[in-house]
Design a protein around this motif. Structure first.
Motif, short mmCIF file in Angstrom:
data_model
loop_
_atom_site.label_atom_id
_atom_site.label_comp_id
_atom_site.label_asym_id
_atom_site.label_seq_id
_atom_site.Cartn_x
_atom_site.Cartn_y
_atom_site.Cartn_z
N THR A 12 35.30 2.03 13.62
CA THR A 12 36.39 1.50 14.84
C THR A 12 37.10 2.08 15.22
O THR A 12 38.56 1.80 15.75
N GLY A 13 37.48 3.54 15.48
CA GLY A 13 38.04 4.21 16.39
C GLY A 13 37.87 4.08 17.92
O GLY A 13 36.66 3.36 18.54
N ILE A 14 38.41 4.39 18.66
CA ILE A 14 37.77 4.91 20.60
C ILE A 14 36.84 5.77 20.90
O ILE A 14 36.81 6.63 20.57
N ALA A 15 37.07 5.44 20.33
CA ALA A 15 36.05 7.11 20.80
C ALA A 15 35.72 5.93 22.31
O ALA A 15 36.42 5.24 22.59
N LEU A 66 30.19 1.00 17.91
CA LEU A 66 30.02 2.49 18.35
C LEU A 66 31.88 2.55 18.62
O LEU A 66 31.45 1.81 20.13
N GLY A 67 32.61 2.81 18.42
CA GLY A 67 33.71 3.23 18.39
C GLY A 67 34.43 1.85 18.86
O GLY A 67 34.13 0.49 18.10
N GLY A 94 38.45 12.87 30.03
CA GLY A 94 39.49 11.71 28.97
C GLY A 94 38.55 10.77 28.28
O GLY A 94 39.01 9.98 27.25
N GLY A 95 37.24 10.79 28.18
CA GLY A 95 36.55 10.10 27.70
C GLY A 95 35.65 10.23 26.62
O GLY A 95 35.97 11.29 26.14
N THR A 96 34.40 9.65 26.17
CA THR A 96 33.31 9.62 25.21
C THR A 96 32.35 9.15 25.94
O THR A 96 31.88 9.36 26.14
N TYR A 97 31.45 10.30 25.10
CA TYR A 97 30.30 9.60 24.86
C TYR A 97 29.76 8.35 25.04
O TYR A 97 28.75 7.92 25.79
N GLN A 98 30.40 7.71 24.35
CA GLN A 98 30.18 6.65 24.27
C GLN A 98 30.60 5.20 25.88
O GLN A 98 30.26 4.51 25.90
N ASN A 99 30.97 5.76 26.88
CA ASN A 99 31.45 5.21 28.01
C ASN A 99 30.82 4.47 28.33
O ASN A 99 31.33 3.46 29.27
#
Length: 344
Positions: A12-15, A66-67, A94-99
Motif C-alpha cells: 500500500t506504499g507509494i510507490a 501496485l503501490g 522523484g518517481g518509481t517504476y510504477q508511474n
C-alpha cells in the motif's frame, strides 16, 4: 545470476531516421492476460535496481495493488510467446517504476515485454542522486543487459527489437540512451534565467555541495553518457533538460522518435524542452502536442490514495480528462512501437 525475483506482495506504499531495421520473425504469443513480476537487479557497487516487468501470459489475472495503484495481472505467472519485443521504461524525477504502469500494461497486452526501473537515488523515497542524471542511462543499459541475458525468460525476447520509453527526466534518459549527448554547462544560465522552473528547484533542494553542483553543471566528457545501440526506437514524453542537447548533441540519434509535449506544461514550459528537442533532432520525430494537458498528465491516472499522498501530480487543467487521454496515449505508444520495431 545477478537478479532476484521478488515474490509479489500486496503493498500500500507509494510507490525514445531509423537505420534499416532488421527483418525479424514476428512475435508469437497465445497470451490472453498480463503477467507481472517485481525484480531486483544487481548494479555493481550501487544499490540494486528495483524493476517491474509486465509480459504476456495465459494465466488468469486478478486485481492486485501496485503501490498507490491497482492493476489486473497474474503475479509471477509463466511468460507466453517467442521473439517478444522489449520496451524499457524510465520515470521522471522523484518517481518509481510504477508511474506509467498503465502504458506498460497496454504494451504487454499487445505482446511486448515492458520493463520499468526505479532509478536508484531519484525516487520518491530517495533523492540523494537526483542531480546525477548520468546515472540514468547507465541504469537503462544495465536493464537491457539483464533482460537479454539474465532474466529467466530471456530466450523468449528478440534482441533486435528493443525500444525505450521515457517521461520527463526519463525522456532525457531515453534520448541519451539512444545516442544523445547533453551539454550540462548550459544549465547554469538556464537556471538563472528561470529560477522558478521545476528543474531549477530540483537543483536547489538537492542537498548537493557547491562543488558537486559546479561539476554537474559543467560540460562533461562525452564518455560520461552511456548509449545503447540495441535500442531501435524511442518514445519521449515531455523531456526534461531538452535545451541542453542542441543539434550537435542529438546528431548521432538514428532511431525513430515519437515525441510528446503537453500543451500547457507548467513544469517544463514551452519551448525549452520538447520543442527544443524537436528542432534539434536530425530527422523529424512523430510529434504530438496534447492541448490543455499539463506535465503530469503523462502519468497514469491517479487513484484516491495517490491524490492523498502526492496531490501535485494528480491535478489536471479544467476540462482535461487524464483517463480518456491515456486510452489514446497508450494506443499511440503501442502503435508506434509496433510500426518501428516491426511487430505484427
Amino acid at each position: 545470476m545477478n537478479i532476484i525475483r521478488n515474490t509479489f506482495a500486496k503493498t500500500t506504499g507509494i510507490a525514445l531516421f531509423a537505420a534499416a531495421l532488421l527483418s525479424v520473425a514476428p512475435a508469437r504469443t497465445e497470451a490472453t492476460e498480463i503477467g507481472f513480476s517485481e525484480l531486483r537487479i544487481g548494479n555493481g557497487d550501487q544499490k540494486p535496481l528495483v524493476v517491474g516487468v509486465w509480459y504476456p501470459t495465459a494465466a488468469p489475472a486478478e486485481e492486485h495493488p501496485l503501490g498507490a495503484y491497482v492493476q489486473t495481472v497474474a503475479p509471477d505467472a509463466p511468460v507466453v510467446g517467442e521473439h517478444l519485443p522489449l520496451i524499457v521504461m524510465s520515470h521522471g524525477n522523484g518517481g518509481t517504476y510504477q508511474n506509467n504502469y498503465d502504458t506498460a500494461l497496454a504494451l504487454a497486452k499487445a505482446g511486448f515485454v515492458a520493463v520499468a526501473v526505479s532509478h536508484t537515488g531519484d525516487t520518491n523515497q530517495d533523492q540523494s542522486r537526483a542531480l546525477y542524471v548520468m546515472d540514468r542511462p547507465q541504469h537503462m543499459h544495465r536493464l537491457i543487459d539483464c533482460m537479454l541475458s539474465e532474466w529467466p525468460d530471456h530466450a523468449r525476447l528478440d534482441a533486435n527489437r528493443v525500444g525505450v520509453f521515457g517521461f520527463s527526466i526519463g525522456g532525457f534518459t531515453a534520448l541519451v540512451a539512444a545516442g544523445g549527448i547533453p551539454d550540462l554547462s548550459l544549465t547554469e544560465a538556464h537556471f538563472k534565467a528561470h529560477p522558478d522552473y521545476y528543474d531549477s528547484q530540483v537543483a536547489k533542494r538537492s542537498g548537493a555541495s557547491p562543488e558537486e553542483v559546479a561539476m554537474l553543471r559543467s560540460k562533461l566528457p562525452a564518455s560520461t553518457w552511456v548509449h545503447d545501440p540495441r535500442i531501435k526506437a524511442a518514445v519521449v514524453a515531455a523531456p526534461a533538460l531538452g535545451y541542453s542537447f542542441g543539434r550537435e548533441g542529438l546528431k548521432d540519434i538514428k532511431v525513430p522518435i515519437q515525441l510528446w509535449r503537453a500543451g500547457d506544461d507548467h513544469i517544463l514550459p514551452h519551448p525549452d524542452y520538447a520543442e527544443a528537442v524537436r528542432i534539434a533532432l536530425p530527422a523529424p520525430p512523430e510529434y504530438h502536442v496534447v492541448e490543455n494537458a499539463d506535465h503530469f498528465d503523462f502519468l497514469a491516472p491517479c487513484t484516491d490514495m495517490l491524490r492523498q499522498f502526492a496531490p501535485m501530480i494528480c491535478v489536471s487543467r479544467p476540462g482535461f480528462d487524464r483517463a480518456a487521454f491515456h486510452q489514446t496515449f497508450n494506443a499511440e505508444v503501442v502503435r508506434y512501437f509496433k510500426e518501428t520495431l516491426k511487430v505484427e
